[in-house]
Design an enzyme around this catalytic site. Structure first.
Site, mmCIF file in Angstrom:
data_model
loop_
_atom_site.group_PDB
_atom_site.id
_atom_site.type_symbol
_atom_site.label_atom_id
_atom_site.label_comp_id
_atom_site.label_asym_id
_atom_site.label_seq_id
_atom_site.Cartn_x
_atom_site.Cartn_y
_atom_site.Cartn_z
ATOM 1 N N CYS A 1 -38.664 50.648 -28.005
ATOM 2 C CA CYS A 1 -37.591 49.636 -27.920
ATOM 3 C C CYS A 1 -37.444 49.084 -26.494
ATOM 4 C CB CYS A 1 -36.252 50.217 -28.385
ATOM 5 S SG CYS A 1 -36.261 50.822 -30.089
ATOM 6 N N ARG A 2 -36.797 49.860 -25.618
ATOM 7 C CA ARG A 2 -36.449 49.321 -24.299
ATOM 8 C C ARG A 2 -37.639 49.135 -23.365
ATOM 9 N NH1 ARG A 2 -32.087 53.861 -23.377
ATOM 10 N NH2 ARG A 2 -33.704 54.887 -24.616
ATOM 11 N N SER A 3 -38.456 50.177 -23.186
ATOM 12 C CA SER A 3 -39.540 50.036 -22.195
ATOM 13 C C SER A 3 -40.614 49.025 -22.625
ATOM 14 C CB SER A 3 -40.139 51.393 -21.797
ATOM 15 O OG SER A 3 -40.691 52.069 -22.886
ATOM 16 N N CYS B 1 -38.720 54.781 -21.218
ATOM 17 C CA CYS B 1 -37.508 55.041 -22.018
ATOM 18 C C CYS B 1 -37.770 56.306 -22.839
ATOM 19 C CB CYS B 1 -37.144 53.840 -22.887
ATOM 20 S SG CYS B 1 -38.364 53.398 -24.122
ATOM 21 N N ASN C 1 -40.462 54.787 -26.218
ATOM 22 C CA ASN C 1 -41.468 53.760 -25.900
ATOM 23 C C ASN C 1 -41.710 52.795 -27.069
ATOM 24 O OD1 ASN C 1 -45.002 53.568 -24.905
ATOM 25 N ND2 ASN C 1 -43.284 52.378 -24.156
ATOM 26 N N ASP D 1 -29.278 52.607 -25.471
ATOM 27 C CA ASP D 1 -30.325 52.849 -26.470
ATOM 28 C C ASP D 1 -29.987 52.039 -27.726
ATOM 29 O OD1 ASP D 1 -31.997 53.814 -28.418
ATOM 30 O OD2 ASP D 1 -31.667 55.924 -27.931
HETATM 31 P P1 4NP Z 1 -36.347 53.619 -26.921
HETATM 32 O O1 4NP Z 1 -35.467 53.796 -28.234
HETATM 33 O O2 4NP Z 1 -36.190 54.890 -26.132
HETATM 34 O O3 4NP Z 1 -35.709 52.448 -26.251
HETATM 35 O O4 4NP Z 1 -37.762 53.354 -27.377
HETATM 36 C C1 4NP Z 1 -35.595 54.893 -29.086
HETATM 37 C C2 4NP Z 1 -36.625 54.950 -29.980
HETATM 38 C C3 4NP Z 1 -36.739 56.009 -30.846
HETATM 39 C C4 4NP Z 1 -35.801 57.043 -30.795
HETATM 40 C C5 4NP Z 1 -34.770 56.988 -29.889
HETATM 41 C C6 4NP Z 1 -34.672 55.914 -29.026
HETATM 42 N N1 4NP Z 1 -35.893 58.118 -31.704
HETATM 43 O O5 4NP Z 1 -35.011 58.990 -31.678
HETATM 44 O O6 4NP Z 1 -36.839 58.177 -32.493
#
Ligand code: 4NP
Length: 150
Positions: free
Chosen positions: A12-14, A7, A10, A122
């Site tokens: 939240c989703r992954s 993702c 790294n 997201d």
């Molecule tokens: P992820 O979510 O891609 O599912 O881990 C996010 C985590 C952090 C950010 C964006 C999405 N960020 O902008 O910091």
């Protein structure tokens, strides 16, 4: 069989995808599941507390995971690289330098609806409901992944 979930951050989703698939494959030999982020903002961090919480509600512990950034070596280390959304997918495609590596990249929700190229939303800037939705989408996708492996 080595599977990498990717993702943006790294956190939240992954990590949820990694936790769910590891949990579902704990009795299957020769499967390795890992996750990574396209961006380096959260390198070394634990998963987001909301991701930890939703996983916990389903008896999955992801607290030991540590965020890392995707690197080009991952293309040779893993057999399948699952992108959580279209942006991750495009980034991965742009990093792939051979057709073999390019062919390892898949959209995770295409396992549920082939050819749909739907994104796992997201959840970072949303509330807890977003995490519940993400968890459910990934649970269904991981079920499909397992059907193929078994
Ligand atoms: P992820 O979510 O891609 O599912 O881990 C996010 C985590 C952090 C950010 C964006 C999405 N960020 O902008 O910091």
């Amino acid at each position: 069989m080595k599977i990498l979930m990717v993702c943006l951050g790294n956190i939240c989703r992954s990590p949820l995808a990694e936790g769910i698939l590891k949990n579902k494959t704990k009795n299957i030999e020769n499967i390795k599941v890992d996750s990574a982020g396209i961006a380096g903002y959260h390198i070394g961090n634990s998963p987001d507390t909301r991701a930890i919480q939703i996983a916990n509600e389903y008896n999955i512990n992801i607290t030991q995971q540590v965020a890392r950034q995707f690197c080009k070596n991952d293309f040779s280390k893993y057999d399948i690289i699952y992108a959580m959304d279209k942006s991750n997918y495009s980034h991965l495609v742009s990093l792939a330098q051979t057709k073999e590596h390019r062919n390892k990249i898949k959209m995770i929700l295409n396992e549920v609806r082939p050819g749909s190229y739907e994104s796992v939303p997201d959840p970072y800037y949303g509330g807890d409901k977003g995490f519940e939705n993400v968890f459910k989408l990934l649970e269904i996708a991981c079920e499909e992944i397992i059907k193929k492996i078994e």
